[in-house]
Design a protein around this motif. Structure first.
Motif, PDB file in Angstrom:
ATOM      1  N   UNK A 105       0.792  -1.225   0.000  1.00 43.14           N
ATOM      2  CA  UNK A 105       0.000   0.000   0.000  1.00 43.14           C
ATOM      3  C   UNK A 105       0.824   1.274   0.000  1.00 43.14           C
ATOM      4  N   UNK A 144       8.810   2.124  -5.814  1.00 37.98           N
ATOM      5  CA  UNK A 144       9.382   2.334  -7.143  1.00 37.98           C
ATOM      6  C   UNK A 144       9.512   0.988  -7.850  1.00 37.98           C
ATOM      7  N   UNK A 145       9.073   0.939  -9.082  1.00 34.79           N
ATOM      8  CA  UNK A 145       9.128  -0.336  -9.816  1.00 34.79           C
ATOM      9  C   UNK A 145      10.555  -0.856  -9.926  1.00 34.79           C
ATOM     10  N   UNK A 173       0.889   1.630  -4.340  1.00 29.14           N
ATOM     11  CA  UNK A 173       0.090   2.831  -4.568  1.00 29.14           C
ATOM     12  C   UNK A 173       0.591   3.609  -5.785  1.00 29.14           C
ATOM     13  N   UNK A 174       1.908   3.668  -5.926  1.00 28.72           N
ATOM     14  CA  UNK A 174       2.477   4.446  -7.031  1.00 28.72           C
ATOM     15  C   UNK A 174       2.060   3.869  -8.381  1.00 28.72           C
ATOM     16  N   UNK A 175       2.144   2.554  -8.531  1.00 30.68           N
ATOM     17  CA  UNK A 175       1.788   1.934  -9.808  1.00 30.68           C
ATOM     18  C   UNK A 175       0.274   1.969 -10.041  1.00 30.68           C
ATOM     19  N   UNK A 188      -1.718   4.392  -9.042  1.00 25.83           N
ATOM     20  CA  UNK A 188      -1.980   5.745  -9.539  1.00 25.83           C
ATOM     21  C   UNK A 188      -1.588   5.860 -11.011  1.00 25.83           C
ATOM     22  N   UNK A 189      -0.445   5.270 -11.371  1.00 28.73           N
ATOM     23  CA  UNK A 189      -0.004   5.332 -12.773  1.00 28.73           C
ATOM     24  C   UNK A 189      -1.017   4.682 -13.699  1.00 28.73           C
ATOM     25  N   UNK A 241      -7.659   7.610  -4.756  1.00 29.17           N
ATOM     26  CA  UNK A 241      -7.895   6.182  -4.556  1.00 29.17           C
ATOM     27  C   UNK A 241      -8.656   5.995  -3.252  1.00 29.17           C
ATOM     28  N   UNK A 273      -9.203   4.018  -0.304  1.00 27.21           N
ATOM     29  CA  UNK A 273      -8.524   2.929   0.396  1.00 27.21           C
ATOM     30  C   UNK A 273      -8.704   3.121   1.897  1.00 27.21           C
ATOM     31  N   UNK A 274      -8.204   2.183   2.625  1.00 29.69           N
ATOM     32  CA  UNK A 274      -8.341   2.240   4.077  1.00 29.69           C
ATOM     33  C   UNK A 274      -9.512   1.390   4.536  1.00 29.69           C
ATOM     34  N   UNK A 275     -10.015   1.714   5.736  1.00 34.93           N
ATOM     35  CA  UNK A 275     -11.069   0.908   6.352  1.00 34.93           C
ATOM     36  C   UNK A 275     -12.305   0.874   5.446  1.00 34.93           C
ATOM     37  N   UNK A 287     -12.467  -0.596   2.650  1.00 31.58           N
ATOM     38  CA  UNK A 287     -12.018  -0.946   1.301  1.00 31.58           C
ATOM     39  C   UNK A 287     -10.964  -2.053   1.353  1.00 31.58           C
TER      40      UNK A 287
END
Lengths: 705, 172
Positions: free
Chosen positions: A16, A20-21, A594-596, A598-599, A649, A651-653, A655
């Motif tokens: 979460x 970085x990929x 999270x980064x991917x 969002x991408x 996004x 997310x969290x409780x 989800x």
């Protein structure tokens, strides 16, 4: 039994977060090897001969001159005389030669005689000549005529979106060697493991003798799930050439004409509401084409179960080339037709479309509450209530600004997946699977989950994918890869960790069930050793565990929704539409990277701007061919076209507890409708067809051309 | 000069190395880089000077290598993506691309990297508008533009805000 469930919120270190990929360094240096980059000793170059007609029968094929071209090593007939061809560019013969120039000369020397048959490449009419239409049975629910008679407002209009192409930057292609009864295949594919079965069936080679690799893949979007005629022809040419590897990469024209397209959608929609804005009646005559392969139906009314409905759909079976699944198949079409009608109805009622949607949100079923929450987040981000103006009532100058909305759903079900995980006595960890990374970030997802489970860093995990000799996993379709591979990796990692704990517990005088791995250490709260020290106890044979996605349950789930709002400016003198801002609110269960994630959302929005404003497979009825089979006249969205993108996004409780749900596809569903609605809000009239090009905008405004 | 059509000998200066190649004069610089020199970072996508996936530097300027002949590039200094991290250490721009997740499938990425290298050499402190104009000669199908813009803005000597107004919402 081991507890495979995801670590709860607050205890996660890596899942979460913005990771970085791990494979981007290979891409930014040009070292990532795609199928087109494969060079094999003795490799031959193959070129195909395509049919120039949209519909024809092959009368005869003469390859004798081609075989005599210097450097030509093999010629194979893909479709025999007597075969009916259903789209221009379909492959008839393939040749292989020592270099590309010789192969092109040999291809030119192939003589094929055709008998032309009547063709249709247009789709604007739901009533084409006989043989080109497959009407489906009308469906009726409730009393639509009664609903329209009693309605406070009824709108009726025709909306459409054209056929578009996947336009993968890496074209379809493969490098295949067929020697000693075995096939060695490099292929640009979304389905590494699946290609084995396909080629085995088609070529009669045992699956155990086929190895398929796709270390990197330059875009698929649904178009690269099959071996295709191209993969099979490369194999045949290799066999004919005594097992030399054969490279068959299609050219850009072939990629655009035949490499995959998304079906069009047209619909004459009638929609009604009572005085309070409650939707009461839906009537639709819809049609669309996906060429000869169908797939041009779509679920209308989208999301809203309007109480009274009459609908009838016709699939146009024409000669444009075969449709392939494309990023959230059937959804953007259904979404556009429904959401445009909805905002037109709101305009007629004098309502804010957001109020109209929310008044009817219960008709969307079990996801209604989540949509409501998402609309509230989106409206806040867009400052909708303050900034929205009634249709066409914004500023009066030549640049008109407007807002529009749309929303969507998608299953995102985790696909069948398996992986193998190894912990070595030096502490190194490797996870491998016959899955693929098509831009998904698969490798990184697997590394994150293993690292989280073992209390290690992402960089400590070695990942191998893109090879069918590894554990079989499904193709990347339906946004199922992260859910499938994520669940498989979690299970393998938990099992491997239990095995490690069992091995080291005696030395630590610990109860294995009390041991935990975190922060690079293994501890029971009293004795602590580093991960490396713990692994030193493994001994000669490494710990290996196989993980399989168990299906929907604790680790993954199905069904996500998203809301989007668009802010556009339209120049009413030139007809040019510009995106000011797109807001996307998307839920996707437990986020792994999270980064991917969002991408993926940004990428989907950008693809959405492309099909909303620019993309169209333009067909010529006289030629029977695509007029823009290239990248300069098949326009993709560029960096200057995207406006400002904002992704939220959920997310969290509430989800996270659902586990992983895929989200690579859903954010591409709404942009067409949201942007079209924003343009209508800006200029006061509906531009009925995508893409919203200047000529269409000016025509809708009544400017003579 | 022997103009073929059969193979002729041509001399290229690629990544500071002299290369002598025997090839047909009709081959593009891109074909020679990929097929004869094994430099496969530059990609062939549109094959007609639209998408930028084949971008290399010729005398420091961005060039679509699909659209010049190798034989015409003989007196020039050619730089490909392979020249940027010869020992595997990423340069600052490559690192910025990695950090900003400015690559998905990655097929367009080498072209973007080379284009951005020349762009930043001309304009070390670009604004968002500069980037949108100056980088419009490269196309991406996965839609990584927001990441690319963020990467280039992070390279700018005077940092600016990017197109990505990201604010992932957390509940609970």
């Amino acid at each position: 039994m081991a507890d495979y469930s995801w670590p709860i919120a607050g205890s996660r270190t890596t899942i979460g977060t913005d990771v970085t990929r791990i494979d981007t360094p290979l891409k930014v240096t040009g070292r990532a090897a795609y199928t087109t980059d494969v060079q094999a000793p003795g490799m031959l170059y193959a070129v195909t001969v395509g049919c120039p007609y949209a519909h024809a029968k092959i009368i005869s094929i003469d390859t004798s001159a081609a075989e005599k071209v210097p450097g030509c090593k093999a010629v194979t007939v893909i479709q025999k005389p007597g075969t009916e061809i259903f789209w221009a560019g379909d492959d008839v013969v393939a040749v292989a030669a020592v270099d590309e120039l010789s192969a092109q000369l040999a291809a030119k020397a192939v003589k094929v005689q055709y008998s032309e048959l009547p063709h249709l490449v247009l789709d604007a009419s739901p009533h084409p000549p006989d043989g080109f239409a497959q009407p489906m049975k009308p469906e009726v629910q409730g009393d639509p005529d009664g609903a329209f008679a009693k309605a406070a407002a009824v709108v009726q209009a025709t909306y459409s979106m054209p056929v578009i192409t996947h336009c993968c930057l890496e074209p379809h292609g493969s490098v295949v060697a067929w020697r000693s009864g075995a096939l060695d295949v490099h292929i640009s594919t979304q389905s590494v493991s699946g290609i084995v079965t396909q080629m085995s069936k088609a070529l009669g080679v045992p699956a155990s003798k086929i190895r398929v690799r796709a270390e990197f893949e330059g875009g698929g979007f649904g178009a690269k799930l099959a071996a295709d005629r191209w993969g099979l022809a490369a194999a045949q040419l290799s066999k004919l050439a005594g097992g030399l590897p054969v490279r068959l990469i299609v050219n850009r024209r072939t990629e655009q004409e035949t490499g995959g397209c998304r079906p069009s959608a047209y619909g004459t929609i009638k929609l009604s509401a009572d005085a309070k804005g409650n939707l009461t009646g839906w009537e639709s005559e819809t049609w669309g084409t996906g060429g000869v392969t169908g797939g041009a139906d779509f679920p209308v009314p989208y999301l809203f179960n309007v109480p009274n409905q009459r609908k009838q759909h016709t699939t146009i079976i024409n000669n444009i080339g075969s449709a392939r699944s494309m990023r959230a198949p059937r959804q953007p079409q259904a979404c556009l037709l429904t959401m445009c009608a909805l905002e037109d109805l709101a305009a007629k009622l004098g309502m804010d479309p957001l109020d109209l949607v929310l008044a009817n949100i219960a008709l969307t079923g079990p996801r209604a509450k989540i949509y409501q929450e998402e609309f509230s987040v989106a409206a806040k981000a867009m400052d909708w209530t303050k900034r929205w103006h009634p249709r066409g009532k914004g500023s009066a100058g030549p640049i008109r600004q407007g807002l529009g909305l749309s929303f969507h759903t998608w299953a995102g079900t985790a696909h069948p997946a398996a992986c193998s995980l190894t912990i070595n006595s030096d502490g190194s960890v490797a996870v491998s699977a016959g899955t693929q990374d098509i831009g998904t970030g698969t490798r990184t997802v697997m590394a994150i989950i293993a690292a989280e489970t073992f209390g290690l860093q992402v960089g400590d995990i070695e990942i191998q994918v893109g090879d069918s000799s590894l554990s079989s996993s499904a193709g990347s379709g339906g946004s199922g890869t992260v859910g499938g591979m994520g669940s498989a990796t979690r299970r393998a990692a938990v099992d491997a960790l239990q095995a490690l704990f069992a091995k080291i517990a005696p030395a630590l005088h610990a109860d294995p069930s009390k041991l935990k791995a975190a922060g690079g250490k293994v501890t029971d709260g009293q004795s602590t050793v580093t991960w490396k020290q713990a692994c030193a106890a493994i001994g000669a044979l490494p710990i290996t565990a196989r993980g399989v996605n168990p299906g929907a349950g604790a680790l993954n789930d199905s069904g996500v929704g998203g809301v989007q709002m668009a802010d556009v400016s339209v120049d009413v003198e030139t007809g040019v539409v510009s995106i000011n801002r797109l807001v996307a609110v998307q839920d996707c269960g437990l986020i792994i990277n999270r980064k991917a994630t969002l991408s993926q959302c940004y990428g989907a929005l950008i693809m959405g701007v492309g099909y909303a404003l620019f993309e169209e497979k333009i067909m010529d009825q006289n030629l029977g061919r695509m007029l823009n089979p290239n990248v300069e006249f098949y326009r993709l969205c560029g960096i200057g076209d995207i406006g400002t993108l904002e992704v939220h996004l959920m997310s969290g409780k509430g989800y996270d507890e659902r586990g992983i749900v895929g989200c690579g596809e859903p954010p591409v569903i709404s942009p067409g409708a949201a942007i079209s609605n924003a343009v209508a809000n800006a200029i006061g009239v509906r531009v009925p067809s995508l893409p919203l090009t200047p000529d269409r905008v000016l025509a809708a405004l009544g400017v003579p051309s | 000069m022997d103009l073929g059509p059969g193979p002729v000998s041509i001399q290229l200066n690629v990544n500071n190395q002299a290369q002598s190649i025997n090839c047909e004069p009709c081959l593009t610089l891109l074909q020679v880089l990929r097929e004869k020199l094994g430099l496969t970072g530059a990609k062939q996508v549109c094959d007609r000077a639209t998408c930028g996936a084949c971008t290399v530097l010729v005398n420091g300027k961005r060039v679509y290598s699909c659209s010049i002949l190798a034989i015409d590039a003989q007196d020039a200094k050619i730089e490909t993506v392979e020249s940027l991290a010869p020992d595997g250490t990423l340069d600052a721009l490559q690192q910025a691309f990695v950090a900003a997740d400015a690559s998905q499938c990655g097929y367009c990425t080498p072209g973007f990297i080379m284009s951005a290298t020349a762009f930043l050499a001309d304009n070390p402190s670009p604004t968002k508008e500069d980037i949108r104009k100056g980088m419009c000669g490269n196309l991406c199908r996965c839609g990584t533009y927001a990441g690319i813009e963020e990467a280039l803005l992070s390279m700018s000597k005077t940092p600016k805000t990017s197109a990505m107004a990201t604010e992932g919402r957390k509940r609970g």
